[in-house]
Design an enzyme around this catalytic site. Structure first.
Site, PDB file in Angstrom:
ATOM      1  N   HIS A 115       8.272   2.885   9.342  1.00 48.59           N
ATOM      2  CA  HIS A 115       8.024   1.991  10.477  1.00 48.59           C
ATOM      3  C   HIS A 115       6.726   2.412  11.175  1.00 48.59           C
ATOM      4  CE1 HIS A 115       9.022  -0.828  13.629  1.00 48.59           C
ATOM      5  NE2 HIS A 115       8.670   0.088  14.506  1.00 48.59           N
TER       6      HIS A 115
ATOM      7  N   SER B 281       0.828  -1.211   0.000  1.00 51.89           N
ATOM      8  CA  SER B 281       0.000   0.000   0.000  1.00 51.89           C
ATOM      9  C   SER B 281       0.863   1.262   0.000  1.00 51.89           C
ATOM     10  CB  SER B 281      -0.989   0.007   1.165  1.00 51.89           C
ATOM     11  OG  SER B 281      -0.329   0.160   2.397  1.00 51.89           O
TER      12      SER B 281
HETATM   13  C1  GRF Z   1       3.714  -0.864   6.903  1.00 46.52           C
HETATM   14  O1  GRF Z   1       2.945  -0.849   8.078  1.00 46.52           O
HETATM   15  C2  GRF Z   1       5.114  -0.360   7.169  1.00 46.52           C
HETATM   16  O2  GRF Z   1       5.167   0.593   8.181  1.00 46.52           O
HETATM   17  C3  GRF Z   1       5.815  -1.606   7.628  1.00 46.52           C
HETATM   18  O3  GRF Z   1       5.285  -2.637   6.817  1.00 46.52           O
HETATM   19  C4  GRF Z   1       3.963  -2.275   6.409  1.00 46.52           C
HETATM   20  C5  GRF Z   1       3.942  -2.356   4.921  1.00 46.52           C
HETATM   21  O4  GRF Z   1       2.654  -2.153   4.407  1.00 46.52           O
HETATM   22  N1  GRF Z   1       7.243  -1.467   7.511  1.00 46.52           N
HETATM   23  P1  GRF Z   1       2.439  -2.044   2.852  1.00 46.52           P
HETATM   24  O5  GRF Z   1       3.069  -3.301   2.225  1.00 46.52           O
HETATM   25  O6  GRF Z   1       3.114  -0.792   2.377  1.00 46.52           O
HETATM   26  O7  GRF Z   1       0.962  -2.011   2.650  1.00 46.52           O
END
Ligand code: GRF
Length: 226
Positions: free
Chosen positions: A111, A15
């Site tokens: 993060h 996402s």
């Molecule tokens: C997010 O919550 C990011 O903070 C963490 O992994 C998740 C990735 O989500 N490092 P997406 O794949 O970008 O939807």
């Protein structure tokens, strides 16, 4: 200004990758995503890359492959697209100096907590278990530690008593989707310097909420970022 050449590393949903690609397509982020890389075969994130005609490449670790060997292989693949910065957007491996030294001070991570609280995996569950009233997200430069690098932007999200890790994760994710492109636009504009492990942002006299702005909002309603 030439658009900043970005490589994005993913492992799953993507996402944040989607938001980055949309921000580029919409002109809010002066960058070009020149490659999307995954350590897992065919993650959902690749679909977003393909829709935007961005090349994708999977680099899977061999069963007995050492971390340094994998990181060198991954760095070689990423160098192949000549990125100026590398974004870890849900990339589930910790990268060693073997990788990081190929892109000095040019690897960013998103993060889902307000670092240095709740480093590592399941940050949202850690926040719920700790009973904190606020958590949020952090975009930071990556160093050799786990979620320890210099902090670029942070955005706060409230934590409610009835929250589960999932409901909190959804609230934080909405913040990530604003904070990540904003941090990348600051990088693209050359406004970030690292000094003594702190990131200095050159705001160029602009006030938060200035109407200009390829960075959509300098500051959200919680007062985060500055
Ligand atoms: C997010 O919550 C990011 O903070 C963490 O992994 C998740 C990735 O989500 N490092 P997406 O794949 O970008 O939807």
């Amino acid at each position: 200004m030439e658009p900043l050449r970005l490589a994005v590393l993913v492992s799953g949903r993507g996402s944040n990758l989607k938001v980055i690609l949309d921000a580029v397509a919409g002109g809010a982020l002066e960058a070009s995503v020149v490659g999307v890389f995954s350590d897992r075969v065919e993650p959902p994130a690749f679909e977003w890359a393909r829709r935007h005609r961005v090349p994708v490449l999977t680099v899977v670790a061999g069963e007995t492959e050492r971390r340094a060997a994998y990181d060198a292989r991954l760095a070689g693949a990423v160098l192949g697209v000549r990125p100026q910065a590398v974004v870890l957007a849900g990339f589930m491996r910790v990268l060693s100096p073997v990788f990081l030294e190929a892109f000095p001070d040019r690897v960013l991570n998103i993060h889902p907590a307000l670092l240095p609280a709740f480093r590592g995996l399941d940050a949202q569950a850690q926040a719920v278990a700790a009973g904190v009233r606020f958590s949020g997200c952090t975009v930071h430069f990556v160093d050799a530690g786990t979620d320890t690098g210099p902090i670029i932007l942070q955005t706060v999200a409230p934590v409610y008593p009835e929250d589960t890790a999932d409901t909190l994760a959804a609230r934080i994710l909405a913040k990530e989707h604003k904070t990540c492109p904003a941090a990348l636009q600051l990088l693209a504009e050359g406004r970030l310097r690292i000094r003594d492990r702190r990131v200095l942002i050159d705001w160029d006299g602009r006030q938060p909420r200035s109407p200009r702005d390829s960075v959509a909002e300098w500051q959200d309603s919680t007062g985060s970022w500055l």
